[in-house]
Scaffold this active site. Structure first.
Site, short mmCIF file in Angstrom:
data_model
loop_
_atom_site.label_atom_id
_atom_site.label_comp_id
_atom_site.label_asym_id
_atom_site.label_seq_id
_atom_site.Cartn_x
_atom_site.Cartn_y
_atom_site.Cartn_z
N GLY A 46 0.83 -1.19 0.00
CA GLY A 46 0.00 0.00 0.00
C GLY A 46 0.87 1.24 0.00
O GLY A 46 2.02 1.20 0.46
N GLN A 51 3.00 9.93 1.59
CA GLN A 51 4.31 9.27 1.61
C GLN A 51 5.21 9.74 0.46
O GLN A 51 6.40 9.45 0.44
CB GLN A 51 4.15 7.74 1.54
CG GLN A 51 3.47 7.17 2.78
CD GLN A 51 3.36 5.67 2.71
OE1 GLN A 51 2.40 5.14 2.18
NE2 GLN A 51 4.35 4.96 3.23
N CYS A 97 5.95 -0.04 7.53
CA CYS A 97 5.59 1.07 6.65
C CYS A 97 6.83 1.51 5.88
O CYS A 97 7.92 1.59 6.46
CB CYS A 97 5.07 2.22 7.50
SG CYS A 97 4.59 3.66 6.54
N LEU A 98 6.63 1.80 4.60
CA LEU A 98 7.76 2.25 3.78
C LEU A 98 8.33 3.57 4.28
O LEU A 98 9.49 3.88 4.02
CB LEU A 98 7.31 2.39 2.32
CG LEU A 98 6.86 1.09 1.64
CD1 LEU A 98 6.18 1.40 0.32
CD2 LEU A 98 8.03 0.15 1.44
N HIS A 139 -4.53 1.31 7.80
CA HIS A 139 -3.17 1.88 7.85
C HIS A 139 -3.05 3.04 6.85
O HIS A 139 -2.53 4.11 7.18
CB HIS A 139 -2.17 0.76 7.52
CG HIS A 139 -0.75 1.19 7.43
ND1 HIS A 139 0.21 0.80 8.35
CD2 HIS A 139 -0.08 1.98 6.53
CE1 HIS A 139 1.38 1.33 8.01
NE2 HIS A 139 1.23 2.05 6.92
N GLU A 140 -3.53 2.82 5.62
CA GLU A 140 -3.39 3.84 4.58
C GLU A 140 -4.26 5.07 4.87
O GLU A 140 -3.83 6.20 4.63
CB GLU A 140 -3.72 3.27 3.20
CG GLU A 140 -2.84 2.09 2.75
CD GLU A 140 -1.35 2.38 2.79
OE1 GLU A 140 -0.95 3.55 2.61
OE2 GLU A 140 -0.57 1.43 3.03
N HIS A 143 -2.65 7.35 7.20
CA HIS A 143 -1.66 8.24 6.55
C HIS A 143 -2.32 9.54 6.10
O HIS A 143 -1.70 10.60 6.16
CB HIS A 143 -1.07 7.57 5.30
CG HIS A 143 0.13 6.71 5.57
ND1 HIS A 143 1.29 7.22 6.09
CD2 HIS A 143 0.36 5.39 5.34
CE1 HIS A 143 2.19 6.24 6.19
NE2 HIS A 143 1.65 5.12 5.76
ZN ZN Z 1 2.50 3.24 5.74
#
Ligand code: ZN
Length: 171
Positions: A46, A51, A97-98, A139-140, A143
């Site tokens: 995702g 991000q 998470c990236l 989670h997304e 963000h």
């Molecule tokens: Zn993330």
């Protein structure tokens, strides 16, 4: 399509509340294409626009069937998503998470959620997700509110202390 740079903590842009998308134009479609390519290249399951340092309400996800590896992963594109229903049942699970490269954490999420959103042309849709997919969506969407998983995790782990099999499928 272009692979864009994924920003990481402590970049303050990750904490900004994203703005609603109002024009469903070529620029939006280009951004979505770039997000999918950037997510795949990372690789991740995702990716939310913040991000990439872009404070807009979009996220993409790519996820297959939890019980059948033969099923082709499906790409999800959510513009202006909003959770409209949450199950009472909760589940604990490991997330990464990236944008938070060195840690994973135990995060409690709703087992099922219903998300209302628009597609890339502005058409409304609703989707109910359970299990891992529901976790990805929560989670997304976090963000888009400037919330990162360490903000909601019960416990954080240094990634270098974990076994490889535990690190599969991190968000
Ligand atoms: Zn993330």
């Amino acid at each position: 399509m272009t692979i864009r740079e994924i920003i990481t903590i402590p970049d303050p842009r990750l904490k900004i509340k994203a703005k609603k998308i109002t024009s469903f134009d070529k620029d939006l479609h280009l951004l979505i294409d770039d997000m999918i390519e950037t997510m795949r290249e990372a690789p991740g399951v995702g990716l939310a626009a913040p991000q990439l340092g872009i404070s807009q309400k979009i996220f993409v996800a790519e996820f297959g069937d939890e019980t059948d590896e033969e099923v082709e992963p499906k790409v999800y594109i959510f513009v202006n998503p909003e959770i409209t229903e949450r199950s009472d049942d909760l589940m604990m699970g490991i997330e990464g998470c990236l944008s938070v490269p060195d840690y994973v954490g135990d995060v409690e999420r709703h087992l099922a959620v219903t998300v209302k959103a628009q597609n890339k042309h502005g058409k409304n849709f609703k989707i109910k997700a359970e299990g891992w997919l529901a976790r990805i969506f929560q989670h997304e969407i976090d963000h888009l509110h400037g919330v990162l998983f360490p903000d909601v995790a019960e416990k954080l782990y240094d990634i270098t202390e974990m076994a490889d099999e535990d690190l599969e499928d991190i968000v």
